[in-house]
Design an enzyme around this catalytic site. Sequence first.
Site, PDB file in Angstrom:
ATOM      1  N   ASP A   1     -26.890  31.042   8.215  1.00 53.68           N
ATOM      2  CA  ASP A   1     -27.555  30.784   9.470  1.00 53.68           C
ATOM      3  C   ASP A   1     -27.569  32.528  10.198  1.00 53.68           C
ATOM      4  O   ASP A   1     -28.275  32.450  11.388  1.00 53.68           O
ATOM      5  CB  ASP A   1     -26.139  29.136  10.443  1.00 53.68           C
TER       6      ASP A   1
ATOM      7  N   THR B   1     -16.833  34.363   7.783  1.00 55.59           N
ATOM      8  CA  THR B   1     -17.703  35.119   8.551  1.00 55.59           C
ATOM      9  C   THR B   1     -17.256  35.181   9.629  1.00 55.59           C
ATOM     10  O   THR B   1     -15.737  34.686  10.348  1.00 55.59           O
ATOM     11  CB  THR B   1     -19.339  34.291   9.149  1.00 55.59           C
TER      12      THR B   1
HETATM   13  N1  ASP Z   1     -22.386  30.775   7.910  1.00 54.36           N
HETATM   14  C1  ASP Z   1     -22.810  31.458   6.570  1.00 54.36           C
HETATM   15  C2  ASP Z   1     -23.431  31.138   6.070  1.00 54.36           C
HETATM   16  O1  ASP Z   1     -23.825  30.170   5.761  1.00 54.36           O
HETATM   17  C3  ASP Z   1     -21.114  31.437   6.136  1.00 54.36           C
HETATM   18  C4  ASP Z   1     -19.843  30.899   7.385  1.00 54.36           C
HETATM   19  O2  ASP Z   1     -19.854  31.087   8.330  1.00 54.36           O
HETATM   20  O3  ASP Z   1     -18.809  30.991   6.151  1.00 54.36           O
HETATM   21  O4  ASP Z   1     -23.563  32.456   5.744  1.00 54.36           O
END
Ligand code: ASP
Length: 306
Positions: free
Chosen positions: A202, A171
Amino acid sequence: MKNAAIIIHGGCTSFDKGDKLESRHQAKQYSSMVYIIKKGWSYVESGKTAVYIAEKVVNILENDPSFNAGIGGALNQKKEVELDASIMDGTTLSCGAVSGIKDYKNPVSIAKKVMTDTKCVFLTGVGAQEFAKKEGFTKTPRKDFVTDYQLHWWNIIKKNTIEREKRMKGTVGVVVLDTHGNISAATSTGGMSYKMKGRIGDSPLIGCGTYADSRFGGVSLTGYGEQVIKTALARFTIDLIRFKNYSAQQAVEESIKELSLLENGKAGIISIDKNGKIGVFTNEKYVNHAYMSSSLKEPVVRFSIV
Ligand code: ASP
């Protein structure tokens, strides 16, 4: 220039330094972040607004195949890239989000269009893609989203659940306090590796992966999305700044403590408060991040928080 600041993140990881492929990948991310924080700061210095900067900086991260966003997004169980993003203007509390984007490499710009040109906050799947087409966004062939790096890990984590836990996260995100006192935050992701088709984390959820209120601060998260949703962690962080008078750093540390109460409550978090103070914390090994502010001479770029 008074109190302006910008911070970006490129995901949190618990990768093993002995792993050659991963080390090369991290080195690539590092040099990209050196360039991107300088570029972001040049926008701040030229007086651009926080929301403009947030979009443009996330676009650069989305276009860089070494980050899990846009081109290079993580693959779901069907080997597809499904992208999610959100953006918030902390001065008006306007916000926009999209999820399940498959044909457009800059979902944060579609999210911004949702914010500025519709009465909605969140468009998903087919509707979001139709909206992007109508707004004139250029399509990218689906095969161009898939990188050798993501394919390599997809083949490994398909069979190996321990590796899956380690490699799942990525992300990108940004928080900006501009020279006019506006705060904006944006987050963009391919989501967790090997996620179920249609799963949304999220990152596109306002109050969970992203939040900004120019009176208090801004936040962007990376990590185990389901747990971040359960704690509404971005808004929780801003409430600590608002109601407890915490600095950004105190607030992010307290937020990770709160998340740690949940099994698999792992995340990296970045924040800027209204005073231009930076906050960054993780309970993973690393959260790749870079920041610059008017009180610093040079940008800081680092992966570990200590
Ligand atoms: N938070 C992101 C999700 O759950 C993934 C990540 O931040 O690596 O889609």
